[in-house]
Design a protein around this motif. Sequence first.
Motif, PDB file in Angstrom:
ATOM      1  N   LEU A  62       0.835  -1.203   0.000  1.00  0.00           N
ATOM      2  CA  LEU A  62       0.000   0.000   0.000  1.00  0.00           C
ATOM      3  C   LEU A  62       0.871   1.255   0.000  1.00  0.00           C
ATOM      4  CD1 LEU A  62      -2.804  -1.085   2.507  1.00  0.00           C
ATOM      5  CD2 LEU A  62      -2.909  -1.021   0.004  1.00  0.00           C
ATOM      6  N   ARG A  63       1.971   1.213   0.749  1.00  0.00           N
ATOM      7  CA  ARG A  63       2.900   2.355   0.747  1.00  0.00           C
ATOM      8  C   ARG A  63       3.544   2.514  -0.633  1.00  0.00           C
ATOM      9  NH1 ARG A  63       4.595   3.638   6.125  1.00  0.00           N
ATOM     10  NH2 ARG A  63       2.829   3.146   7.487  1.00  0.00           N
ATOM     11  N   TRP A  64       3.889   1.399  -1.246  1.00  0.00           N
ATOM     12  CA  TRP A  64       4.474   1.420  -2.590  1.00  0.00           C
ATOM     13  C   TRP A  64       3.467   1.986  -3.594  1.00  0.00           C
ATOM     14  CZ3 TRP A  64       8.685   1.236  -5.383  1.00  0.00           C
ATOM     15  CH2 TRP A  64       8.689   0.726  -6.682  1.00  0.00           C
ATOM     16  N   GLN A  65       2.224   1.619  -3.443  1.00  0.00           N
ATOM     17  CA  GLN A  65       1.174   2.093  -4.329  1.00  0.00           C
ATOM     18  C   GLN A  65       1.009   3.609  -4.230  1.00  0.00           C
ATOM     19  OE1 GLN A  65      -2.813   0.686  -3.355  1.00  0.00           O
ATOM     20  NE2 GLN A  65      -3.220   0.297  -5.517  1.00  0.00           N
ATOM     21  N   ALA A  66       1.128   4.135  -3.006  1.00  0.00           N
ATOM     22  CA  ALA A  66       0.907   5.565  -2.787  1.00  0.00           C
ATOM     23  C   ALA A  66       2.158   6.410  -2.992  1.00  0.00           C
ATOM     24  CB  ALA A  66       0.383   5.781  -1.358  1.00  0.00           C
ATOM     25  N   ALA A  67       3.324   5.765  -3.143  1.00  0.00           N
ATOM     26  CA  ALA A  67       4.594   6.495  -3.209  1.00  0.00           C
ATOM     27  C   ALA A  67       4.783   7.185  -4.559  1.00  0.00           C
ATOM     28  CB  ALA A  67       5.751   5.538  -2.951  1.00  0.00           C
ATOM     29  N   ASP A  68       5.629   8.193  -4.553  1.00  0.00           N
ATOM     30  CA  ASP A  68       6.060   8.837  -5.792  1.00  0.00           C
ATOM     31  C   ASP A  68       7.217   8.007  -6.338  1.00  0.00           C
ATOM     32  OD1 ASP A  68       6.832  10.392  -7.882  1.00  0.00           O
ATOM     33  OD2 ASP A  68       7.232  12.207  -6.701  1.00  0.00           O
ATOM     34  N   ARG A  69       6.896   6.959  -7.074  1.00  0.00           N
ATOM     35  CA  ARG A  69       7.896   5.975  -7.475  1.00  0.00           C
ATOM     36  C   ARG A  69       8.923   6.530  -8.452  1.00  0.00           C
ATOM     37  NH1 ARG A  69       3.057   3.678  -7.284  1.00  0.00           N
ATOM     38  NH2 ARG A  69       2.736   3.821  -9.534  1.00  0.00           N
ATOM     39  N   ALA A  70       8.608   7.596  -9.100  1.00  0.00           N
ATOM     40  CA  ALA A  70       9.565   8.188 -10.038  1.00  0.00           C
ATOM     41  C   ALA A  70      10.813   8.688  -9.320  1.00  0.00           C
ATOM     42  CB  ALA A  70       8.906   9.339 -10.797  1.00  0.00           C
ATOM     43  N   HIS A  71      10.687   8.976  -8.023  1.00  0.00           N
ATOM     44  CA  HIS A  71      11.818   9.495  -7.259  1.00  0.00           C
ATOM     45  C   HIS A  71      12.470   8.415  -6.381  1.00  0.00           C
ATOM     46  CE1 HIS A  71       9.727  13.230  -8.366  1.00  0.00           C
ATOM     47  NE2 HIS A  71      10.925  13.793  -8.287  1.00  0.00           N
ATOM     48  N   ILE A  72      12.074   7.164  -6.559  1.00  0.00           N
ATOM     49  CA  ILE A  72      12.696   6.063  -5.807  1.00  0.00           C
ATOM     50  C   ILE A  72      13.773   5.442  -6.693  1.00  0.00           C
ATOM     51  CG2 ILE A  72      12.310   3.802  -4.744  1.00  0.00           C
ATOM     52  CD1 ILE A  72       9.464   4.683  -4.120  1.00  0.00           C
ATOM     53  N   GLU A  73      15.028   5.672  -6.328  1.00  0.00           N
ATOM     54  CA  GLU A  73      16.139   5.240  -7.171  1.00  0.00           C
ATOM     55  C   GLU A  73      16.373   3.726  -7.106  1.00  0.00           C
ATOM     56  OE1 GLU A  73      19.588   7.480  -6.184  1.00  0.00           O
ATOM     57  OE2 GLU A  73      18.699   9.419  -6.710  1.00  0.00           O
ATOM     58  N   VAL A  74      16.270   3.160  -5.902  1.00  0.00           N
ATOM     59  CA  VAL A  74      16.515   1.717  -5.743  1.00  0.00           C
ATOM     60  C   VAL A  74      15.285   1.106  -5.073  1.00  0.00           C
ATOM     61  CG1 VAL A  74      18.077  -0.048  -4.854  1.00  0.00           C
ATOM     62  CG2 VAL A  74      18.970   2.217  -5.448  1.00  0.00           C
ATOM     63  N   PRO A  75      14.331   0.609  -5.857  1.00  0.00           N
ATOM     64  CA  PRO A  75      13.080   0.083  -5.290  1.00  0.00           C
ATOM     65  C   PRO A  75      13.287  -0.990  -4.225  1.00  0.00           C
ATOM     66  CG  PRO A  75      12.864   0.356  -7.648  1.00  0.00           C
ATOM     67  CD  PRO A  75      14.312   0.599  -7.337  1.00  0.00           C
ATOM     68  N   GLU A  76      14.208  -1.917  -4.441  1.00  0.00           N
ATOM     69  CA  GLU A  76      14.422  -2.987  -3.466  1.00  0.00           C
ATOM     70  C   GLU A  76      14.822  -2.423  -2.108  1.00  0.00           C
ATOM     71  OE1 GLU A  76      17.679  -6.448  -2.646  1.00  0.00           O
ATOM     72  OE2 GLU A  76      16.778  -6.447  -4.646  1.00  0.00           O
ATOM     73  N   ALA A  77      15.720  -1.450  -2.107  1.00  0.00           N
ATOM     74  CA  ALA A  77      16.159  -0.841  -0.853  1.00  0.00           C
ATOM     75  C   ALA A  77      15.001  -0.090  -0.195  1.00  0.00           C
ATOM     76  CB  ALA A  77      17.328   0.099  -1.111  1.00  0.00           C
ATOM     77  N   TRP A  78      14.215   0.603  -0.983  1.00  0.00           N
ATOM     78  CA  TRP A  78      13.079   1.364  -0.441  1.00  0.00           C
ATOM     79  C   TRP A  78      12.062   0.415   0.185  1.00  0.00           C
ATOM     80  CZ3 TRP A  78       7.813   1.790  -0.914  1.00  0.00           C
ATOM     81  CH2 TRP A  78       7.222   2.996  -0.494  1.00  0.00           C
ATOM     82  N   LEU A  79      11.731  -0.655  -0.519  1.00  0.00           N
ATOM     83  CA  LEU A  79      10.750  -1.609  -0.009  1.00  0.00           C
ATOM     84  C   LEU A  79      11.257  -2.305   1.250  1.00  0.00           C
ATOM     85  CD1 LEU A  79       9.647  -3.156  -3.423  1.00  0.00           C
ATOM     86  CD2 LEU A  79       8.228  -1.752  -1.910  1.00  0.00           C
ATOM     87  N   THR A  80      12.536  -2.649   1.275  1.00  0.00           N
ATOM     88  CA  THR A  80      13.120  -3.291   2.455  1.00  0.00           C
ATOM     89  C   THR A  80      13.039  -2.368   3.660  1.00  0.00           C
ATOM     90  OG1 THR A  80      14.646  -4.596   1.101  1.00  0.00           O
ATOM     91  CG2 THR A  80      15.219  -4.308   3.429  1.00  0.00           C
ATOM     92  N   LYS A  81      13.335  -1.101   3.456  1.00  0.00           N
ATOM     93  CA  LYS A  81      13.289  -0.144   4.557  1.00  0.00           C
ATOM     94  C   LYS A  81      11.868   0.041   5.072  1.00  0.00           C
ATOM     95  CE  LYS A  81      14.739   4.504   5.897  1.00  0.00           C
ATOM     96  NZ  LYS A  81      15.645   5.627   5.571  1.00  0.00           N
TER      97      LYS A  81
END
Length: 313
Positions: free
Chosen positions: A39-58
Amino acid sequence: MDSAAVERFEAGRSRLASLAYRLLGSAADAEDAVQDTFLRWQAADRAHIEVPEAWLTKVCTHLCLDRLRSAQARHERTAGAWLPEPLLQGDPMLDPADTVEQRESVSLAVLTLMERLSPTERAAYVLREAFAYGHAEIAQILDITESASQQHLHRARARLAAERRRGQGLADPAVARRVVEEFLAAAVSGRTEHLVALLTEDATAVSDGAGLARRLLRHTTRERIATFVRAGFRPTPAKRRLAGGSPALHVATVNGCPAVIAVVGQRVVGTVVFEVDDRHVTALYGIAAADRLTRLNAAWQHHDSGTPALHTW
């Protein structure tokens, strides 16, 4: 959310679930944490997430830490009635399992001992031991310094080592299975002296009392454990009514350790997980509360259970 974003999340779902299970000790809570991460991933501004795996892990790690720190979780886990949720061998939440450290991190013994760690110590230990993150990465995930990451890991390792020898309970699978089969035969035959002989001097036993007790039942001498086990495996009409029938007893592998699984029809009604070290049993974990068996029960429906070690009880 476009299909590429969904596919990217789904590609990492299993790893996030494995991380969350190690942090929370509950498959149900782990699934909730992963769904909240989505749900957080769905609502995030994914264009500004450089490393998705690291973001999701955090995000997933912090959601788990929030759960561990919640008042309800602190009460449940300190009230003396909490045990980790057992998982059948092959469950993807038990991955990765390539190293001793990774396999130990999902054993019931280590999951239980990790309750003595602070949430941050627990996260540092899991991220390092189970997923091989470096201290720089752990620092970024936990919003701490690299020095603090090293300190948290050192304290976690020291506290766990004080209670547990490296590799304890990870005996050769064939040897461990034979010991458990021998233990089961002694338990159902009433040979209490044989049960005592199969236990180490410092063996321990913990049971949730089928969810009927307010606190966990603990036994710490060989004689008391043998008496407790013999009573537990003695069939009675009351136990059959509680189980919904006469269980068949299967020997299987749960959380990397040999286990006896009691099954009525195709429904798992309880499990005893063993730690075996050098041909002796060092610890037993008895779990029969229905809410702790949900995922194991679902996995059992698709498991090739083979012939029961004991057909009737």
